[in-house]
Design a protein around this motif. Structure first.
Motif, mmCIF file in Angstrom:
data_model
loop_
_atom_site.group_PDB
_atom_site.id
_atom_site.type_symbol
_atom_site.label_atom_id
_atom_site.label_comp_id
_atom_site.label_asym_id
_atom_site.label_seq_id
_atom_site.Cartn_x
_atom_site.Cartn_y
_atom_site.Cartn_z
ATOM 1 N N UNK A 60 24.231 66.859 45.921
ATOM 2 C CA UNK A 60 23.592 66.607 47.204
ATOM 3 C C UNK A 60 23.402 67.928 47.946
ATOM 4 N N UNK A 61 22.153 68.187 48.315
ATOM 5 C CA UNK A 61 21.814 69.386 49.089
ATOM 6 C C UNK A 61 21.856 69.107 50.580
ATOM 7 N N UNK A 62 21.386 67.905 50.948
ATOM 8 C CA UNK A 62 21.341 67.528 52.361
ATOM 9 C C UNK A 62 21.367 66.009 52.446
ATOM 10 N N UNK A 63 22.069 65.473 53.433
ATOM 11 C CA UNK A 63 22.137 64.025 53.577
ATOM 12 C C UNK A 63 22.115 63.625 55.046
ATOM 13 N N UNK A 64 21.294 62.621 55.350
ATOM 14 C CA UNK A 64 21.258 62.038 56.685
ATOM 15 C C UNK A 64 22.096 60.772 56.739
ATOM 16 N N UNK A 65 22.786 60.487 55.653
ATOM 17 C CA UNK A 65 23.631 59.286 55.576
ATOM 18 C C UNK A 65 25.084 59.715 55.422
ATOM 19 N N UNK A 66 26.006 59.145 56.213
ATOM 20 C CA UNK A 66 27.413 59.586 56.166
ATOM 21 C C UNK A 66 28.132 59.267 54.857
ATOM 22 N N UNK A 67 27.555 58.403 54.034
ATOM 23 C CA UNK A 67 28.194 58.076 52.762
ATOM 24 C C UNK A 67 28.101 59.231 51.760
#
Length: 330
Positions: free
Chosen positions: A72-79
């Protein structure tokens, strides 16, 4: 940010051409999770997509690749957090959503699963959709009570990606596997994977139109469909179980209901693209631990973005055996 991708485009003569191109992350579809892809794998759907099959991919230019494993490089989801190791298989990836034959993908947060402990990103793509599909077939056979003492299990299309993985997993779990293939040069590979016997596909292509044949198998994993599957159903023991997940032979099934109503035969369809998320995680955990075939590495070939197309062309012609993984980035 730019990245490399294997892209298929439609030419002015209605033909389709592929090339490795530079893309921008801004070109990717919306989604909560941006993933740096390290590995992907070759699947029949990818071959269809690369050849312009509108039943798989509606719009071009397009990046195929229904499998991806990376970070994962970037995530807008806290999971999911930056640095998480993840797998994405199925859903719409590589079909109408930009796929895993690229250094980056962006997908909805409901699509990835975390890489199970003990499973590397490379090994997860040794399985890929083919391994997941084979494992779902095994899962359903076991759920229906099929165990090694019940008798032989036939695997059709045994030299292909799903078939060879099914042979490896079932043999590892102690089943007596009869591998069915049309490729004489795959016999040694299938024996090496644990098949007790290898028979030509003609042996399971009955043309007699009899409603029943001699009962030979407790269960079957069918990857080809058509008359091969019809023959399998007529060849099962009382209460036998068959799973089906492919149509290389034919999408048509011409048979009678007699095996179902007189012998209690059961036919289970397998779909790995949209299967339940919890089931998907459970099966991946099995593949990382107790269902992990000892000889799986012998199935594996590796290619790069630059020579994907030649292998996909061979796949369409039925000239590939085993599994092909694609090294995307380090």
């Amino acid at each position: 940010m730019s990245f490399k991708a294997f892209e298929v485009s439609e030419g002015p003569d209605n033909g389709y051409r592929s090339s490795v191109v530079n893309k921008s992350v801004d070109d990717l579809p919306p989604g909560e999770v941006l993933i740096n892809v390290q590995y992907s794998s070759l699947n029949y759907k990818d071959a269809l997509s690369s050849s312009g099959n509108k039943g798989v991919t509606k719009n071009y230019p397009h990046i195929p690749g229904i499998d991806a494993a990376g970070i994962v490089e970037k995530s807008a989801d806290p999971h999911f957090l930056k640095g998480d190791k993840v797998i994405v298989t199925g859903y719409d990836l590589g079909m109408n959503t930009s796929g895993g034959f690229a250094e980056y993908i962006r997908v909805p947060a409901s699509w990835p699963i975390r890489l199970p402990e003990g499973l590397s990103r490379k090994r997860s793509m040794m399985y890929g959709t083919a391994g997941l599909t084979a494992a779902l077939s095994v899962y359903n056979l076991r759920k229906m009570g099929v165990s090694p003492p019940n008798g032989k299990v036939a695997v059709t299309g045994a030299s292909g990606g799903v078939g060879s993985m099914a042979v490896a997993i079932l043999s590892h779990l102690g089943y007596h596997v009869t591998a069915v293939t049309g490729k004489k040069d795959a016999v040694n590979m299938l024996i090496d994977l644990g098949a007790k016997e290898v028979i030509p596909r003609e042996a399971l292509d009955d043309q007699s139109k009899k409603p029943f044949l001699k009962a030979q198998y407790a269960a079957a994993v069918d990857t080809v469909g058509g008359n091969i599957l019809a023959t399998v159903l007529k060849s099962l023991h009382y209460g036998g179980v068959a799973t089906c997940c492919g149509l290389v032979n034919s999408p048509d099934l011409h048979t009678t209901i007699y095996p179902f109503i007189l012998k209690g035969v059961r036919l289970i369809g397998i779909d790995s693209a949209l299967c339940d998320h919890a089931l998907r995680k459970e099966v991946w955990e099995h593949l990382a631990t107790d269902w992990r075939p000892a000889k799986m590495d012998r199935l594996i070939n590796t290619c790069k973005l630059e020579n994907i197309q030649e292998h996909l062309n061979k796949m369409l012609r039925g000239q590939l055996s085993g599994r092909y993984i694609v090294k995307i980035s380090s």
